[in-house]
Structure formats: C-alpha cells, structure tokens
Design an enzyme around this catalytic site. Structure first.
Site, mmCIF file in Angstrom:
data_model
loop_
_atom_site.group_PDB
_atom_site.id
_atom_site.type_symbol
_atom_site.label_atom_id
_atom_site.label_comp_id
_atom_site.label_asym_id
_atom_site.label_seq_id
_atom_site.Cartn_x
_atom_site.Cartn_y
_atom_site.Cartn_z
ATOM 1 N N GLY A 154 21.100 56.174 101.944
ATOM 2 C CA GLY A 154 19.857 56.901 102.168
ATOM 3 C C GLY A 154 18.873 56.605 101.054
ATOM 4 O O GLY A 154 18.882 55.510 100.477
ATOM 5 N N ILE A 156 18.624 57.694 97.902
ATOM 6 C CA ILE A 156 19.219 57.384 96.605
ATOM 7 C C ILE A 156 20.032 56.105 96.678
ATOM 8 O O ILE A 156 19.944 55.247 95.789
ATOM 9 C CB ILE A 156 20.077 58.563 96.114
ATOM 10 C CG1 ILE A 156 19.189 59.771 95.828
ATOM 11 C CG2 ILE A 156 20.878 58.166 94.871
ATOM 12 C CD1 ILE A 156 19.942 61.020 95.438
ATOM 13 N N THR A 235 27.853 60.639 91.955
ATOM 14 C CA THR A 235 26.709 61.461 91.551
ATOM 15 C C THR A 235 26.197 62.255 92.748
ATOM 16 O O THR A 235 25.079 62.771 92.704
ATOM 17 C CB THR A 235 25.567 60.585 91.002
ATOM 18 O OG1 THR A 235 25.205 59.612 91.995
ATOM 19 C CG2 THR A 235 25.973 59.878 89.716
ATOM 20 N N ARG A 237 28.205 64.724 95.585
ATOM 21 C CA ARG A 237 28.791 66.056 95.628
ATOM 22 C C ARG A 237 30.275 65.941 95.306
ATOM 23 O O ARG A 237 30.959 65.015 95.761
ATOM 24 C CB ARG A 237 28.618 66.688 97.008
ATOM 25 C CG ARG A 237 27.198 67.122 97.332
ATOM 26 C CD ARG A 237 26.731 68.216 96.405
ATOM 27 N NE ARG A 237 25.578 68.942 96.901
ATOM 28 C CZ ARG A 237 24.806 69.711 96.158
ATOM 29 N NH1 ARG A 237 25.055 69.843 94.868
ATOM 30 N NH2 ARG A 237 23.776 70.359 96.673
ATOM 31 N N GLU A 266 32.737 73.640 89.793
ATOM 32 C CA GLU A 266 31.825 73.508 88.657
ATOM 33 C C GLU A 266 31.549 74.878 88.057
ATOM 34 O O GLU A 266 31.290 75.826 88.794
ATOM 35 C CB GLU A 266 30.520 72.848 89.107
ATOM 36 C CG GLU A 266 30.709 71.428 89.610
ATOM 37 C CD GLU A 266 29.423 70.786 90.096
ATOM 38 O OE1 GLU A 266 28.399 71.495 90.202
ATOM 39 O OE2 GLU A 266 29.446 69.572 90.389
ATOM 40 N N HIS A 285 26.899 67.767 86.016
ATOM 41 C CA HIS A 285 25.985 67.823 87.172
ATOM 42 C C HIS A 285 24.545 67.718 86.680
ATOM 43 O O HIS A 285 23.699 68.566 86.976
ATOM 44 C CB HIS A 285 26.196 69.117 87.962
ATOM 45 C CG HIS A 285 25.680 69.036 89.368
ATOM 46 N ND1 HIS A 285 26.240 69.730 90.413
ATOM 47 C CD2 HIS A 285 24.652 68.334 89.910
ATOM 48 C CE1 HIS A 285 25.590 69.478 91.540
ATOM 49 N NE2 HIS A 285 24.610 68.633 91.242
#
Length: 311
Positions: A154, A156, A235, A237, A266, A285
C-alpha cells in the site's frame, strides 16, 4: 450544542492545552483519562455511556464497549490503523469511524530503510563493540546485492520500495490487491505468493494492515521457509507476527535477525524472550514519530471529529 468528548490519543494529550480553546469554542467538553499506550476495554466501559465522541489512539473499542455507548456519534482515530475498533459493531450502531490514512508514510518508510541499513552494514553491533573496547570488523553487505520482500504494498509499502530501489535492491511484493502497473514498472517489483517471497528475500518488511486474514500471518510454518540469513522487519502491527515463533526461529539460528517497532502486547512485557536476543532490534512503536506529521494529524483528527459530531 455541546458534546462530551474523550481525548485519549497519546500523542495529542501532551499538547492538549494548545487545542483546548478551539475545542471548547466548538462546544466540546473534554474528558481525559491516564493513558499508557492505550485504554483497555474496562477503562472505556467506565466512561463510554456519557460520551458523544472520541479522539483515540489504539484504545479497545470492542463490541461490548460500543454497545454501551448510548450517545456516541463518532470515533476519530489519531493515525491510520483502526484494527482496535470493532467497525462492524460501529456501523451497526450508527457510530462513524474516521482515521488519517497516509499520515506517517514517510517516517515509517524511512524507519524500515534504517533497519535494513543497520543490519546490512552491522552498524549497531560495531558501535557496541567499540564502546566495549573491541576492534571487530564484521562482514557487511551492499544493498545492491540484496533482495527486499514487501508484504503489503500500500502507501507505506510503495514508499519503502521506492527507497530500496534507489539503493539498487531487487524487489518482491505480496498483496491481495495488485499495485498500479506504473508503480511496478517504475520499481521493477515482482509480485508473488507469500511463501515464495519469504523464501527468496534477504530482507522482509511487513507493511500490511491488521485484520482477521493477517493475524499471525507470519508464524512457525512461514518462518520455516525463510533464508537463514534473512532479516524480518515489522513496523506495521504486532499481531501480524507470531512473536513466540519468531523468538524460537532466532534462538535456533533459522533467521539471522529481526527489527520490531510493534509488538503483540505493548509495552513489551518484561518476560518476553525477545529482550534477550542480541540479533533483535526493538523500538517502542515509534517509527511514525515526526513532529510535522503529528501536527497534520492533530488538525485532521479534530476536523474528522467535528464532521462526525455535526452530522
């Protein structure tokens, strides 16, 4: 008209006073809670009945939470990923959900290339050795000699590909939606099935959305087909990757390294075996962190909130 709005987005809370006069001028009563990374379902249940809107981070807006929302009109997600929001329940209940797609494409793509370069040129480990009084010269590789597989092509993923192509890397891609022909021609990317990409790539970058089809997309069976010299970068999820399977693969030498900006839980639990693995680079994150991008997201998130409240 007045509305009660929860603001729990971790990046907005530190600068909330800057936006308070504008929000209150729009008739918004601001509600805040202490947040460490995200609000859990139980925390949201305590406040949701009295809310008209929310500006949130990765808070757990489950079906149970949304079903308890008697007044909620809009959830304005600070950032891109909305996997923590039960969108099916929101749609059924007439709650509008907004996000800010593409907001952090550049900083995340830059972070991916930072990890690629760190492993290719062994930069963190040489720095460590020098500080320890050592004078080691580990073998490094030129990116022009290496391949990069991108899972999720996509915004990114495409930005990562363009950066990698500038270094001369050979590119493979995997995505259920075929990218535009012009992009494929520009980058020379070859689309392939996931297992083939994993088997052929020196570096693997996960840049796909988290959804029911991508949960633990990379697990024990997938890691079994990767090259022993490969490096995996996540980077996107945390739950896209089975961390237990990754830790075992690294411990057994079936994977050369990993770089993780996101985790299944997290903050990363103290007992995580990943903490003890020198070949695993980790960050909190934070690959999306960029002040100018944050400012744009602040503005877009407020605009989305007001759109939903006024509808």
């Amino acid at each position: 008209m007045s509305w009660r709005v929860l603001i729990s987005a971790p990046y907005m809370l530190p600068v909330l006073e800057e936006f308070r006069p504008r929000l209150e001028g729009e008739g918004i009563e601001i509600v805040t809670l202490p947040v460490r990374e995200r609000l859990r379902e139980e925390e949201l249940l305590a406040v949701i009945p009295g809310l008209d809107g929310a500006i949130c981070g990765d808070d757990q807006f489950t079906e149970r939470v949304l079903s308890s929302a008697t007044r909620l009109k809009v959830i304005s997600k600070w950032g891109t990923g909305i996997d923590s929001i039960d969108r099916t329940a929101a749609e059924r209940l007439g709650i509008r959900v907004f996000n800010t797609p593409g907001a952090f494409t550049d900083p995340v793509a830059d972070s991916v290339m930072g990890y690629v370069l760190s492993f290719a040129r062994r930069l963190p480990w040489m720095n460590r050795d020098i500080r320890a009084g050592l004078w080691t010269k580990p073998d490094s590789v030129a990116l022009r000699e290496r391949t990069l597989g991108i899972v999720g092509v996509g915004n990114i993923g495409q930005a990562v590909a363009r950066r990698a192509r500038a270094f001369g890397m050979k590119l493979y891609g995997n995505d259920p939606i075929t990218p535009p022909a012009a992009f494929l021609s520009e980058t020379g990317m070859r689309m392939m099935e996931l297992r083939a990409l994993l088997a052929e790539s020196d570096f693997i970058s996960l840049n796909c959305d988290l959804n029911p089809t991508s949960f633990h997309l990379i697990g024990r069976e997938e890691l079994a087909v990767t090259r022993r010299t490969a490096v995996l970068i996540n980077t996107a999820r945390g739950p896209i990757l089975d961390e237990q399977a990754l830790a075992i693969a690294l411990q057994e030498g079936r994977l050369a390294g990993a770089a993780l900006d996101v985790f299944e839980v997290e903050p990363l639990p103290a007992e995580s075996p990943l903490r003890a693995l020198d070949q695993c680079l980790m960050a909190p994150h934070n690959s999306n962190n960029d002040p100018s991008a944050r400012r744009r997201v602040h503005e877009a998130t407020i605009a989305n909130l007001l759109t939903g409240l006024r509808a």
